[in-house]
Design an enzyme around this catalytic site. Structure first.
Site, mmCIF file in Angstrom:
data_model
loop_
_atom_site.group_PDB
_atom_site.id
_atom_site.type_symbol
_atom_site.label_atom_id
_atom_site.label_comp_id
_atom_site.label_asym_id
_atom_site.label_seq_id
_atom_site.Cartn_x
_atom_site.Cartn_y
_atom_site.Cartn_z
ATOM 1 N N GLY B 36 41.497 68.585 10.090
ATOM 2 C CA GLY B 36 42.533 68.072 9.202
ATOM 3 C C GLY B 36 42.017 67.342 7.983
ATOM 4 N N CYS B 245 67.211 90.516 12.672
ATOM 5 C CA CYS B 245 66.641 91.361 11.616
ATOM 6 C C CYS B 245 67.460 92.636 11.492
ATOM 7 C CB CYS B 245 65.179 91.698 11.943
ATOM 8 S SG CYS B 245 64.469 92.957 10.865
ATOM 9 N N CYS B 248 64.957 95.747 12.713
ATOM 10 C CA CYS B 248 64.424 95.857 14.072
ATOM 11 C C CYS B 248 65.234 95.069 15.083
ATOM 12 C CB CYS B 248 62.957 95.432 14.125
ATOM 13 S SG CYS B 248 62.707 93.648 14.042
ATOM 14 N N CYS B 270 62.851 91.015 8.728
ATOM 15 C CA CYS B 270 61.637 90.314 9.143
ATOM 16 C C CYS B 270 60.748 90.057 7.938
ATOM 17 C CB CYS B 270 60.833 91.164 10.122
ATOM 18 S SG CYS B 270 61.468 91.190 11.784
ATOM 19 N N CYS B 276 57.657 93.792 12.455
ATOM 20 C CA CYS B 276 58.895 94.567 12.357
ATOM 21 C C CYS B 276 58.623 96.052 12.639
ATOM 22 C CB CYS B 276 59.497 94.392 10.966
ATOM 23 S SG CYS B 276 61.195 94.951 10.806
#
Lengths: 203, 295
Positions: B36, B245, B248, B270, B276
């Site tokens: 980080g 979606c 899909c 998507c 997808c």
């Protein structure tokens, strides 16, 4: 062979790809402390510098990174000449000035607090210790925990610096400052970044 | 010498010279050791403008080897300009195999999405980061933000999130949602939707972040705690979508809104094109996929 030819021979066969191979091994070792990465003996340095430690030095050191050698390595003219020729790295005057420490004699290594720890603002300005050990599985077992470790990892390097577990606890307590450790042996390399805790008790 | 070197004699492998790679590699190792924390590095000019992923490209170029398989995504899609260009760049300068399948890739360079499919151990996810400093818009001076990170002084960030709640009734930050890594450093996850934040937590893959213009590299090792900042009475929540979606039928995925006409018609599809396509290949269908097949 003359000293000159010893210094010139024994670098990477394929400098670009060998350096990448070694770096990836070190990167994976740092990302997953305790894992051992093999196939890193890609350099042929003069003893007592080992092929594994030399490969790490070739992959990471250059004119920007002063190196400090422990007395076992610093006393050997061929080692100094080989590192100078292949990395171009200057030798640090004091341990605290070095970006990388190469040590061949872990048992007599000076305390970890002598090396650059970085500052609280810039903890990256710290030393990386490359320690040559005989093996990574025959010593006292260290149980590791921290980032990069799913449950726990184990490593048993030997020989190690005196009171290593206590020294490492102090090193970890300085987080985000502290040194990072790369262990090299004939088995391969493993790493202990400063974020790693040793949870096993010192005997 | 290796056959690859003959093919790319005009460049060093992966474009960057070896000294630059060593410098970036050392920065990556420090970044992994201090999860980080933003490590400064000497970012180079790349053959693309800042903002097009020069940081991510430099990180990828320093990590990549001949055995790697590269996937590049731009907002989840493999076929948009930025993704296509960077993929072509590495095909040219590193001669590596490329893929669009998440599971087949060893290195995935991404701009602002994390693939829906969970990543595996050994994979490396490289983020392109515009502004690496999460505190920058709260405190413009680098000397001050550096001190705030050193002292772990993150109260200002909580004030910002609190002001969201005071103004909107909820935390209105939806992307670049700040996270705390391993309980120490507050980090900008790059402008990914906050939908992706939970995927960073205890991920099996190594996550590297490169900011070229701002000259910073940071990292999240695998199996590392990544917690989105929140409050006890306002816990962190991800976006939800009302419909699946359109192609899909996928739910629990991040969706893009696509405008279909000038009469208010729109569809949600998507954002992750590979996910997808894989779902449609498995036989999943959304409510607009039939029409699309007919044309």
């Amino acid at each position: 062979m003359t000293l000159d030819s010893i210094a010139i021979e024994g670098g990477f066969q394929n400098p670009v790809f060998d350096a990448q191979t070694i770096f990836r091994a070190v990167m994976q070792a740092m990302a997953e402390p305790g894992t051992i990465h093999k196939g890193i003996a890609l350099a042929k340095p003069p003893a007592p510098l080992t092929p594994e430690a030399a490969a790490v030095a070739l992959a990471l050191c250059d004119q920007d990174t002063p190196i400090w050698l422990d007395p076992a390595l610093a006393g050997d003219e061929a080692v100094r000449a080989w590192l100078a020729f292949h990395t171009g790295a200057p030798l640090a005057n004091t341990p605290a000035d070095a970006h990388f420490i190469l040590a061949a004699d872990p048992e007599h290594l000076i305390g970890l607090e002598n090396f650059a720890q970085g500052s609280q603002e810039y903890p990256d300005r710290s030393a990386t210790l490359v320690l040559q050990v005989n093996d990574l599985s025959g010593g006292e077992e260290l149980v590791l925990d921290g980032p990069g470790i799913e449950n726990e990892a184990r490593l048993a390097p030997r020989p190690m610096p005196r009171h290593f577990t206590r020294q490492w606890a102090q090193n970890h307590a300085r987080f985000p400052r502290g040194i990072d450790l790369i262990l090299v042996s004939r088995e391969g390399l493993a790493a202990l970044p400063r974020s790693t805790r040793i949870t096993s008790q010192e005997a | 010498m290796n056959a690859h070197t003959d093919n790319i004699a005009q460049y060093n492998f992966a474009y960057l010279d070896e000294q630059t790679k060593r410098m970036i590699r050392r920065a990556i190792l420090k970044a992994i050791a201090i999860p980080g924390y933003q490590v400064p590095f000497a970012s180079r000019e790349m053959p693309m403008p800042y903002g097009w992923g020069t940081g991510g490209v430099q990180v990828t170029a320093s990590v990549i080897g001949t055995d790697d398989v590269l996937k590049v995504i731009d907002q989840g899609a493999d076929d948009t300009t930025n993704a296509v260009s960077i993929r072509a760049f590495f095909q040219k300068v590193a001669n590596v195999e490329v893929t669009t399948h998440t599971a087949d890739a060893t290195i995935i360079q991404t701009r602002h999405r994390i693939p829906e499919e969970p990543l595996n151990a050994g994979q490396v996810l490289v983020y392109q980061v515009p502004i690496p400093e999460p505190l920058r818009f709260l405190e413009p001076r680098e000397t001050e933000t550096r001190k705030m990170h050193a002292l772990e002084e993150y109260g200002l960030m909580h004030v910002k999130l609190y002001e969201d709640i005071a103004q909107h009734g909820h935390i209105a930050t939806t992307f670049a949602y700040p996270v705390k890594v391993e309980g120490r450093y507050v980090m900008d996850p790059s402008p990914t939707p906050k939908f992706d934040n939970p995927k960073m937590h205890m991920s099996k893959a190594l996550q590297l972040f490169g900011a070229g213009r701002e000259k910073r590299i940071y990292a999240v090792p695998p199996y590392t705690r990544v917690e989105s900042l929140d409050f006890e009475d306002h816990p962190f929540e991800v976006q939800t979508f009302d419909e699946p979606c359109a192609l899909c039928g996928g739910t629990d995925v991040y969706l893009d809104e696509v405008v279909l006409d000038d009469r208010g018609g729109r569809m949600f599809v998507c954002s992750d094109t590979d996910n997808c396509e894989a779902r449609r290949a498995e036989g999943h269908r959304g409510h607009l996929s039939g029409e699309e097949a007919a044309t």
